[in-house]
Write a protein that holds these residues in place. Structure first.
Motif, PDB file in Angstrom:
ATOM      1  N   THR A   1       0.825  -1.214   0.000  1.00  0.00           N
ATOM      2  CA  THR A   1       0.000   0.000   0.000  1.00  0.00           C
ATOM      3  C   THR A   1       0.855   1.259   0.000  1.00  0.00           C
ATOM      4  OG1 THR A   1      -1.758  -1.157   1.188  1.00  0.00           O
ATOM      5  CG2 THR A   1      -1.809   1.246   1.228  1.00  0.00           C
ATOM      6  N   ASP A   2       1.895   1.290   0.825  1.00  0.00           N
ATOM      7  CA  ASP A   2       2.751   2.474   0.887  1.00  0.00           C
ATOM      8  C   ASP A   2       3.438   2.718  -0.450  1.00  0.00           C
ATOM      9  OD1 ASP A   2       4.178   4.653   2.358  1.00  0.00           O
ATOM     10  OD2 ASP A   2       5.920   3.409   1.883  1.00  0.00           O
TER      11      ASP A   2
ATOM     12  N   ASP B   1       0.921   4.165  -2.768  1.00  0.00           N
ATOM     13  CA  ASP B   1       0.688   5.577  -2.451  1.00  0.00           C
ATOM     14  C   ASP B   1       1.812   6.450  -3.018  1.00  0.00           C
ATOM     15  OD1 ASP B   1      -1.617   4.895  -1.103  1.00  0.00           O
ATOM     16  OD2 ASP B   1      -0.669   4.885   0.874  1.00  0.00           O
TER      17      ASP B   1
ATOM     18  N   ARG C   1       1.325   6.923  -6.751  1.00  0.00           N
ATOM     19  CA  ARG C   1       0.328   7.933  -7.134  1.00  0.00           C
ATOM     20  C   ARG C   1       0.892   9.347  -7.024  1.00  0.00           C
ATOM     21  NH1 ARG C   1      -2.572   4.681  -3.610  1.00  0.00           N
ATOM     22  NH2 ARG C   1      -3.911   3.140  -4.647  1.00  0.00           N
TER      23      ARG C   1
END
Length: 493
Positions: A348-349, A352, A355
């Motif tokens: 997830t990190d 992120d 993005r």
């Protein structure tokens, strides 16, 4: 007396080229015009970080070199020699070489790297003015601004245009880790006889978790992305300051078909129609999705414990070299893959960060992105790639694995694997070699001691001879005094 004429290295270059079997001047085919000194077509340099289809593009262009030539495009090749040359040659030497367009010194024929550079530069400079040239190599991405500027000087008067694929950070980082793990050399190089994989590349555990922490740290905890993203932004900025740069959205290009065709069209060159004729594409993949993994990362991580077992328990060094074509799922140890302890990594990190980096790149370099059929700036395709499954990855649980390595069960399994190694792997008996080396050292010590004994004996002999000489001289002196005494006594009488 006339002054002796001093010849420079430049005077010897034509002789060197002849001796190396290289032409002194451009060889022009019948009916073709010789190269001109006016406006010339550009050299398009395709360079990227790993895992944006660079290898596939290079293989496909090389496979279709003659077809491209018939369409008026010269594919000059993927010359790793050129990147290495630019890294190691001093600027002053490069200036002379560029001025004379000869990049070889006298007597450098055995240097295959220099010959490759000379042949490449001759090929580019001898091409007709209207013929654009294409160079493709991910190694150009590693060059410093000074080296890239030197490359542009080498290619003068042709202008240099850079073409780069942009891929989202999450996929690029995971793919790069898999590439490093797959191409790591076992028990060779910097890790010879001490560890399975070079820790400078993969760390101690060779895990994805350690790779990310080592290679993608954030300068500040509040930063939107880490070192990999920073490097990408800096590289695009540096190249944009020196050259005309075209960015191609990787995910958007995949929608259009083969990434090689997108590269050619972005440069205004005729494509290879690979969507209609996929047989022209590299065998690696019809769409540039280069083979990245056999799905054997856990086994590759576990293999280091087999290496450590051989070294610590048997005093054997396992030498395996490159394993990029070896599927570890076919090894004996793979029978026990279900019993390997694992740990999940949350991506997830990394997603992120991808993005934030995506927004940053598109904001800073929007003018450099290539437009075609709406996919030039396909942020939605990139975001879908970032969000797609899997959102987690599996690593080997190295804490638990270290405990398993102490058990007789897993030691027996490691031994089983050592008895069924692939043909290109072998074990070196360090005990026997140590004994041989010890005997060799003993022989050397014996020879040295004999020589030293001879030197001491010779020195002692010389000392005794000198002592005897001094004793004889003293006797002569004493005898002379006695004779004088006797002679004196006679005179008195």
């Amino acid at each position: 007396m006339p002054k002796k004429l001093r010849l420079t290295a430049e005077d010897a270059l034509p002789k060197t080229l002849t001796a190396c079997g290289l032409p002194l001047a451009c060889e022009v085919d019948k009916g073709e015009k010789p190269p001109c000194n006016g406006d010339m077509s550009p050299v398009y340099i395709h360079t990227n970080l790993l895992h944006t289809g660079t290898a596939h593009v290079g293989h496909t262009l090389s496979k279709n070199r003659d077809l491209l030539k018939s369409m008026g495009v010269m594919y000059a090749g993927t010359h790793s020699s050129l990147a290495t040359y630019l890294k190691r040659v001093p600027t002053t030497v490069l200036e002379v070489a560029t001025r004379t367009r000869h990049w070889m010194a006298e007597g450098s024929c055995p240097d295959a790297e220099l010959m490759n550079v000379q042949q490449l530069m001759s090929k580019v400079h001898c091409a007709p003015c209207a013929t654009p040239a294409v160079l493709s190599s991910e190694l150009f991405y590693t060059l410093s601004p000074i080296s890239m500027r030197a490359l542009s000087h080498m290619l003068r008067p042709r202008p240099v245009n850079i073409v780069m694929y942009y891929r989202n950070l999450r996929d690029m980082a995971v793919s790069h880790y898999r590439h490093l793990l797959r191409t790591a050399q076992i028990g060779t190089g910097a890790c010879s006889e001490t560890c399975a994989y070079d820790p400078s590349d993969l760390g101690v555990t060779s895990s994805l978790r350690e790779y990310i922490s080592r290679n993608n740290p954030k300068t500040n905890p509040t930063d939107g992305f880490g070192a990999i993203g920073n490097h990408l932004v800096q590289q695009i900025s540096r190249d944009s300051a020196l050259f005309s740069v075209t960015l191609i959205d990787y995910e958007g290009a995949l929608k259009l078909g083969d990434v090689t065709d997108s590269l050619l069209r972005s440069a205004g060159l005729p494509d290879l129609s690979l969507h209609e004729m996929p047989e022209r594409a590299s065998n690696r993949s019809a769409f540039g999705l280069v083979h990245e993994t056999f799905g054997d990362e856990l086994l590759r991580q576990a293999f280091k414990y087999i290496y450590d077992y051989a070294l610590e328990e048997k005093n054997l060094s396992l030498v395996g070299g490159r394993t990029n074509d070896l599927n570890f799922n076919n090894l004996t140890i793979a029978k026990y893959s279900e019993e390997l302890p694992t740990s999940k990594i949350n991506l997830t990190d990394l997603a992120d960060q991808a993005r934030v980096l995506d927004n940053t790149v598109r904001r800073m370099f929007s003018a450099h992105f290539w437009h075609e059929k709406g996919y030039w700036h396909d942020q939605q395709a990139t975001l879908r790639a970032i969000d797609q499954e899997p959102r987690t990855a599996l690593d080997l649980n190295h804490t638990a694995m270290r405990e398993l390595c102490k058990t007789d069960l897993w030691k027996a399994r490691f031994q089983e694997q050592l008895e069924h190694l692939p043909t290109h792997m072998h074990l070196v008996n360090l005990t026997k070699r140590g004994e041989r080396e010890a005997r060799a050292r003993e022989r050397i010590d014996l020879v040295r001691s004999v020589k030293e004994a001879k030197v001491r004996a010779a020195g002692a002999g010389a000392g005794r001879g000198a002592g005897a000489g001094r004793g004889g001289g003293a006797g002569e002196v004493g005898g002379g005094e006695a004779a004088r005494a006797r002679g004196g006594g006679g005179a008195d009488c």
